[in-house]
Motif scaffolding. Structure first.
Motif, PDB file in Angstrom:
ATOM      1  N   ARG A 125       1.258  -0.913  -0.420  1.00  0.00           N
ATOM      2  CA  ARG A 125       0.323  -0.008   0.358  1.00  0.00           C
ATOM      3  C   ARG A 125       1.083   1.083  -0.129  1.00  0.00           C
ATOM      4  N   GLN A 132      -8.026  -0.164   4.059  1.00  0.00           N
ATOM      5  CA  GLN A 132      -6.741  -0.162   2.526  1.00  0.00           C
ATOM      6  C   GLN A 132      -5.745   0.819   3.423  1.00  0.00           C
ATOM      7  N   GLY A 192      -4.088  -1.788   5.664  1.00  0.00           N
ATOM      8  CA  GLY A 192      -3.500  -2.904   4.673  1.00  0.00           C
ATOM      9  C   GLY A 192      -4.302  -4.486   5.389  1.00  0.00           C
TER      10      GLY A 192
END
Length: 279
Positions: free
Chosen positions: A172, A248, A251
């Motif tokens: 990410r 998101q 993670g």
């Protein structure tokens, strides 16, 4: 019986983190010692179940001897440590083609309503920290990074618009705000571009946080690096952030993990009730 060197090479070839490799090796060496002391010569289902019972019934850790010759008493595994060992063992068994021998983990108590660091705790504890640990804490609160991920940051990343964090194959993008970048650049200016900026072991930073918590009169069990990842998460949601976006940013592979942060604390619940007025 247990192919530790071959398995370690497999993990390294697949770029598994050094910390994870170390944990997996410790588990396998622990199992190997258990088998040797119990005259177990074959790694079969019975051996795995015997080992499971050994670490589950009180979670014993072998006694060790200090440098002075003093016996250090055996400690007990927490459920989390037990599950970590089972996870490492299962990973090896799957690799070795023995997936039929894997073990189930124990259920962890939900952390949803446990106490975590508040924003006030964060402000208070900063006053008692050295500058390096201050910056580490500010970084976690502003990004939600795990401390193991913070330690992946190199000096060159401080001069980039964003950089990637690769945790167990989950990649990410991370971006730092300008004031934080400025402070980090100044503090770490003498390092080389490829140097890891936060180089001390995570237990060192944890000890510093605990010491600062004591000086701040804050409950010690509320203060640890992950507590401030939690603070980032609940603050994001309180400010109207979406839980799927948070998943998101953190993670997380499973939305259920992120859902922990959406659970309200007791104080939040009381605050909502106090604001309700239908008279």
């Amino acid at each position: 019986m247990i192919k530790i060197p071959e398995y370690e090479m497999y993990l390294r070839e697949n770029e598994i983190s050094k910390k994870t490799i170390k944990n997996y090796k410790n588990t396998l060496e622990h199992l190997e010692r258990f088998c040797a002391e119990n005259n177990i010569t074959k790694l079969d289902k019975n051996a795995i179940l015997d080992y499971k019972d050994f670490i589950k019934d009180g979670y014993p850790i072998y006694e060790t001897v200090s440098k002075t010759g003093r016996i250090i008493p055996a400690k007990k595994y927490t459920v989390g440590t037990y599950n970590q060992k089972v996870g490492g063992l299962n990973a090896y068994l799957n690799w070795a083609g023995l997936s039929n021998m894997t073990l189930k983990k124990q259920r962890l108590q939900s952390r949803a309503h446990k106490e975590f660091a508040s924003y006030e705790d964060y402000q208070n504890i900063l006053k008692w920290l050295d500058e390096e640990t201050q910056l580490l804490l500010i970084l976690i609160v502003n990004t939600g990074l795990r401390i193991s991920e913070v330690q992946m940051i190199k000096k060159k990343h401080l001069y980039q618009t964003s950089f990637d964090i690769d945790n167990k194959g989950s990649i990410r993008a991370i971006a730092l705000n300008s004031p934080l970048k400025k402070r980090l650049k100044k503090f770490f200016e003498c390092m080389d571009d490829e140097d890891q900026v936060f180089q001390r072991h995570e237990t060192t930073y944890s000890r510093r946080l605990k010491k600062a918590a004591g000086k701040s009169k804050i409950k010690l069990d509320r203060i640890h690096p992950h507590a401030f990842r939690h603070l980032f998460s609940v603050t994001f949601l309180k400010n109207g952030g979406d839980s799927l976006v948070l998943q998101q940013l953190l993670g997380h592979k499973d939305s259920k993990t992120t859902a922990i942060y959406a659970a309200m604390s007791k104080d939040d619940q009381i605050d909502i009730f106090e604001k309700i007025n239908y008279f």
